[in-house]
Design an enzyme around this catalytic site. Structure first.
Site, PDB file in Angstrom:
ATOM      1  N   GLN A 184      14.113  -5.794 -20.107  1.00 40.13           N
ATOM      2  CA  GLN A 184      13.758  -6.109 -18.722  1.00 40.13           C
ATOM      3  C   GLN A 184      15.031  -6.246 -17.889  1.00 40.13           C
ATOM      4  O   GLN A 184      15.869  -7.112 -18.151  1.00 40.13           O
ATOM      5  CB  GLN A 184      12.946  -7.395 -18.614  1.00 40.13           C
ATOM      6  CG  GLN A 184      12.412  -7.602 -17.196  1.00 40.13           C
ATOM      7  CD  GLN A 184      11.769  -8.946 -16.975  1.00 40.13           C
ATOM      8  OE1 GLN A 184      12.444  -9.960 -16.899  1.00 40.13           O
ATOM      9  NE2 GLN A 184      10.446  -8.961 -16.871  1.00 40.13           N
ATOM     10  N   GLY A 227       2.756 -14.640 -22.791  1.00 36.26           N
ATOM     11  CA  GLY A 227       4.059 -15.237 -22.546  1.00 36.26           C
ATOM     12  C   GLY A 227       4.223 -16.547 -23.288  1.00 36.26           C
ATOM     13  O   GLY A 227       4.663 -16.582 -24.438  1.00 36.26           O
ATOM     14  N   TYR A 269      12.346 -12.352  -7.361  1.00 39.58           N
ATOM     15  CA  TYR A 269      13.705 -11.867  -7.585  1.00 39.58           C
ATOM     16  C   TYR A 269      13.968 -10.643  -6.689  1.00 39.58           C
ATOM     17  O   TYR A 269      13.179 -10.327  -5.807  1.00 39.58           O
ATOM     18  CB  TYR A 269      13.930 -11.609  -9.073  1.00 39.58           C
ATOM     19  CG  TYR A 269      13.842 -12.899  -9.872  1.00 39.58           C
ATOM     20  CD1 TYR A 269      14.808 -13.888  -9.732  1.00 39.58           C
ATOM     21  CD2 TYR A 269      12.749 -13.169 -10.699  1.00 39.58           C
ATOM     22  CE1 TYR A 269      14.713 -15.098 -10.413  1.00 39.58           C
ATOM     23  CE2 TYR A 269      12.646 -14.374 -11.387  1.00 39.58           C
ATOM     24  CZ  TYR A 269      13.627 -15.333 -11.231  1.00 39.58           C
ATOM     25  OH  TYR A 269      13.529 -16.534 -11.899  1.00 39.58           O
TER      26      TYR A 269
END
Length: 375
Positions: free
Chosen positions: A99, A327, A182
């Protein structure tokens, strides 16, 4: 659960099942270099039945993250460290993507890595995000006003170099981090991007940075490129009115669907990523999957955020999604894939005090010491 354990071709590789481990920041990379215990961590979860692992957010350049000891992939020492991890994962059937992550306005100029970089905190516009807490900086400051980047193509070049490094490190592909407030998300969101040039203003202009970055990654990786998006926003002071959200992400996903990506991950709304400012929740609550899945006519969809094993089976079995990412459950269950196949409960408790490491503590604790089930 049988639908979850059918192989799936993504780009040029085939993953053995539809269970993905999503990116999970864990703060175990001193000096931004991957470590031996990180190898053990990823290897545990590959052996535990993950079909696809996405690395923790991996910085494409030196930045002052509020997550200290986050790994990077901008130099050869980091490439070497990641190579030991990808080699370990590839001893199993599991595939692993890197990522690629740039923080944008969520860096801090007083963080050691930002100081070492000798660069200001860059963002699409000189607008600070609310919130944040840099616990390793004196006074625990929040986010600061960034410097508007004059030429966004210089940032795209960082992603392309990182993609080349990820290939050298042995990854199977790259996932662009376009979620959670982000850099890529900052360009998309009109509350963070007020530019008046070709990188801001209209939906097409705000989506330009994401699309041009994806095209740069495709130049390196061909079909082995993915992107993660969080249209509901909230986290890190993101979120537009619903119609603006639908217009922006609908356009972006229509364009993405023509690029031949391996997959797109859509993060659903979750309360834990919806902060409150001035008495109001920040996120734009809506059904992300129902709203945006129709735009992805040619691209595999993965669903992320709060998915249970039963729901995962239903999503894949109904062809609503090609696969599902877990996750937080993967933090405490290194054998999560095996548990799903065997019908075992997710019954380990997350050691939250050590999830991100603890000063002076054994970094293996809360990281490598979770029990596997009895099979």
């Amino acid at each position: 659960m049988s639908a979850l354990f059918a192989p799936l071709k993504l780009g040029s590789v085939t993953i053995p099942n539809r269970i993905g481990m999503s990116a999970l920041t864990r703060n175990r990379a001193p000096g931004a270099v991957p470590t031996e215990i990180m190898k053990d961590y990823y290897e545990q979860r590959a052996l535990g039945g993950a079909g696809l692992i996405v690395s923790e957010g991996t910085l494409v350049t030196r930045q002052g993250s509020e997550w200290p000891e986050s790994p990077g992939i901008w130099n050869q020492e980091q490439v070497k460290g990641w190579k030991t991890i990808t080699d370990a994962v590839h001893k199993t059937e599991t595939k692993i993507y890197c990522q690629l992550w740039h923080l944008g306005r969520l860096s801090h100029p007083d963080a050691p890595e930002q100081i070492a970089a000798g660069e200001p905190v860059y963002a699409p516009s000189a607008l600070s995000a609310r919130g944040g807490k840099f616990r390793f900086i004196s006074g625990e400051p929040g986010y600061v006003k960034p410097t508007e980047i004059a030429d966004p193509t210089t940032l795209i070049a960082l992603f392309k170099t990182a993609a080349l490094n990820a290939k050298a490190a042995g990854f199977d592909g790259v996932e662009l981090h376009g979620a959670n407030g982000y850099l890529v998300h900052q360009f998309l969101d009109a509350t963070a991007n007020t530019r008046t040039d070709k990188w801001g203003g209209s939906v097409e202009n705000r989506a330009r940075f994401a699309l041009e970055t994806l095209r740069a990654l495709i130049e390196v990786w061909g079909p082995d490129v993915a992107v993660k998006l969080s249209p509901a926003g909230g986290y890190n002071d993101m979120g537009m009115p619903l119609q603006d959200t639908v217009d922006t992400f609908g356009y972006l996903l229509r364009e993405i669907s023509t690029l031949g990506l391996a997959y797109v991950t859509l993060m659903r709304y979750t309360p834990m990523t919806d902060p409150e400012f001035d008495g109001k929740k920040r996120a734009t609550q809506h059904d992300v999957i129902a709203t945006f899945a129709p735009f992805l006519s040619n691209t595999a969809l993965f669903v992320n955020s709060g998915v249970t094993a039963d729901e995962a089976a239903a999503l894949v079995g109904s062809s609503t999604a090609a696969g599902v990412f877990f996750g937080i459950p993967f933090i405490a269950h290194p054998d999560l894939g095996r548990r799903v196949r065997a019908g075992k409960a997710f019954d380990n408790e997350v050691d939250w005090a050590r999830v991100y490491g603890a000063t002076g503590a054994d970094h293996r604790a809360g990281y490598l010491d979770y029990k596997v089930a009895v099979y």
